[in-house]
Design an enzyme around this catalytic site. Structure first.
Site: not given
Length: 567
Positions: A61, A135, A159
């Site tokens: 990420k 996210s 997330s």
């Protein structure tokens, strides 16, 4: 792993072309560069170098640093170039993982929908018209599409779990501080965790085990307690929510959750209905209270200075925190302390809490039309976990309304392995080794064997069964006149002894210490030689006490003696 590292990389880039999901990536490394690294790994393996994650394909990420690659956090104007990789990333790469690139996310890790990014909404892996969840959207979809084996996310509000549920994969959200956050851009620093996505629980746990461990650069780092439980009981006690606590779910979602509860019960778990409404109230403090000030502390100044560079919804959420007084944050932190006491009291009689991971699966168009309210609903069952210092494992549990449905096994801090063990009921897996990877081996030969009257002393201590063993042919076994009945193991000369059957268990050092302190005479703890030549801790007996018992060595073990005599 049957394929070479190089062959796996080639297959991954072929899969990237087939899926045609450019929105998954913020930065995809050139294939020839990654292939060169994989070829070098193959050479190292051929030379005999131990690389536990050799050829495991990795995505990261893009709020987690990777050396020599920009970190954007989903905002191009914010990008910076770190000199070193985040500790979690470095540990995976050192173990042989191969990085393909950096993945898309809800900007500044603010959101649970996967649509708040200038790089485009990340479409769901199975239903492209629906959200992927955020996210950590790109990381989850890269795994779900079969491009990478594991992907790193971060989790403050859910997330690392919501995207797992919506894409039908596994997400492990560890106890805060166990996986270092060094090199991770904060969202809400006290409540941030590095998470792992994978298609199997085994892959996720293996990666998490590599990442975990103290890091001097992480001021919020923690270590495992000496008495950590290394396993869930064979018949765990699971708390489940009341019907009214499931009101946000559709009828299909409720049916899927009920089926998940039945699956646990069929596997031997005992369930009980509890009131989780205080936990759901605590969840609302993350965004509706003053705790959102943590997000302003992380990136607020940049957002104020660069208003046109930031997603409007993200900017509105974070900018609002600038007006919060300090006393409001102090008051909400005090509220959290009270909620934490409630949560730990709630779980004092249970091994875990089972909840739906999220509330439903909206279309991308629905979220774009109502970005705040829908996002808030997505975190109904996840927001409180980090706030209250708990661990969680998100796993697939069937379907609801035509989309993947997931549940989360939630435990107190440091109960990560029991959570994984319980979650394994849904995946059909068995952990190859516990978290933390260690503990002390203990051999037992009598009343502590599985199914025997004192076995609960091991399982109550969180001990983990590690298989059957047999001693070297240098021992004799004696039935002692105790209540409950138990044998004594005594070492003798090889010519006078025999191999005795037993079991090996693994305990945390503190649990073993308590176990030893309560051990009654004439038993003691000492080194026992096994038939493979290794030595382990095991129960032994005082020779003088054993001489007063009945020699049962000819049976080769306590169970065989009980069966033969009907004792």
């Amino acid at each position: 792993m049957t394929q070479s590292c190089a062959a796996r990389v080639t297959a991954a880039y072929r899969r990237i072309a087939e899926t045609d999901r450019p929105e998954v990536w913020i930065l995809l490394r050139p294939e020839e560069e990654v292939l060169a690294e994989a070829t070098a790994l193959d050479a190292r393996l051929a030379a005999g170098e131990p690389l536990p994650l050799a050829g495991v394909l990795l995505a990261v990420k893009d709020n987690i640093d990777v050396a020599d690659l920009p970190t954007t956090a989903g905002c191009p104007s914010f990008a910076y170039h770190p000199d070193s990789s985040a500790t979690a990333v470095r540990r995976l790469l050192d173990a042989g993982a191969v990085l393909l690139g950096k993945t898309n996310l809800d900007q500044f890790a603010t959101g649970l929908v996967g649509t708040r990014s200038p790089y485009g909404p990340v479409r769901n892996a199975l239903h492209p018209e629906k959200i992927s969840g955020g996210s950590s959207s790109g990381s989850a979809v890269a795994v779900a599409l079969g491009i990478v084996d594991i992907a790193l996310g971060t989790d403050t509000a859910g997330s690392g779990r919501v995207p797992a549920a919506l894409n039908g994969i596994v997400g492990i959200k560890p106890t805060l501080g166990l996986a270092p956050t060094t090199g991770v851009l904060p969202a809400a620093r006290p409540y941030d965790a590095v998470t792992v996505f994978a298609r199997t629980l085994t892959e996720a746990q293996t990666a998490m085990g590599v990442m975990m461990g103290p890091d001097k650069g992480d001021p919020r780092g923690r270590v495992w307690p000496d008495d950590v439980r290394l396993a869930a009981p064979a018949r765990p006690r699971i708390a489940v929510p009341r019907d009214e606590d499931l009101a946000p779910l559709s009828p299909g979602g409720r049916a899927a959750f009920a089926a998940a509860v039945k699956q646990l019960e069929a596997a031997g778990a005992t369930t009980a209905v509890v009131d989780v409404s205080p936990l759901l109230e605590a969840a609302r403090l993350l965004y509706d209270g003053a705790l959102v000030a943590e997000r302003y502390a992380a990136v607020g100044d940049f957002i104020v200075d660069n208003p046109s560079a930031v997603d409007r919804t993200v900017a509105r959420i974070i900018r609002a925190a600038a007006r919060l007084p300090a006393h409001a944050l102090a008051a909400d932190q005090e509220r959290l302390d009270r909620y934490r006491v409630f949560a730990y009291g709630l779980l004092s009689d249970y091994d875990a809490l089972l909840l739906p991971t999220t509330t439903g699966h909206p279309d991308i168009a629905q979220v774009l039309a109502d970005p705040v309210a829908i996002n808030s609903r997505m975190g109904t069952y996840t927001n409180f976990v980090n706030l209250l210092d708990m661990a969680a494992v998100a796993v697939p549990a069937g379907e609801a309304d035509g989309s993947p449905f997931g549940v989360s096994v939630i435990t107190r801090a440091f109960e990560d392995q029991p959570a994984i063990d319980i979650a394994a009921v849904f995946t059909g897996e068995q952990a190859p080794h516990p978290l933390p990877d260690g503990g002390v081996g203990l051999a037992v030969f009598g009343a502590h064997l599985t199914g025997q009257p004192l076995n609960h002393q091991l399982t109550d201590s969180g001990a983990r069964y590690a298989g059957e063993v047999a001693t070297a042919a240098s021992y004799r076994l004696t039935a002692l006149g105790t209540t409950p009945p138990k044998p004594g193991l005594v070492r003798v000369a090889p010519a006078a002894g025999a191999a005795i059957a037993g079991e090996r268990w693994i305990l945390a050092p503190g649990a073993l210490g308590r176990f030893l302190a309560a051990l009654p005479a004439p038993l003691s703890l000492g080194r026992v030689e096994l038939d493979d030549g290794s030595w382990v801790l095991g129960f032994q007996c005082d020779p003088h006490a054993a001489a007063g018992g009945t020699d049962i060595t000819e049976h080769g073990g306590w169970r065989a003696y009980l069966e033969a005599t009907g004792a």
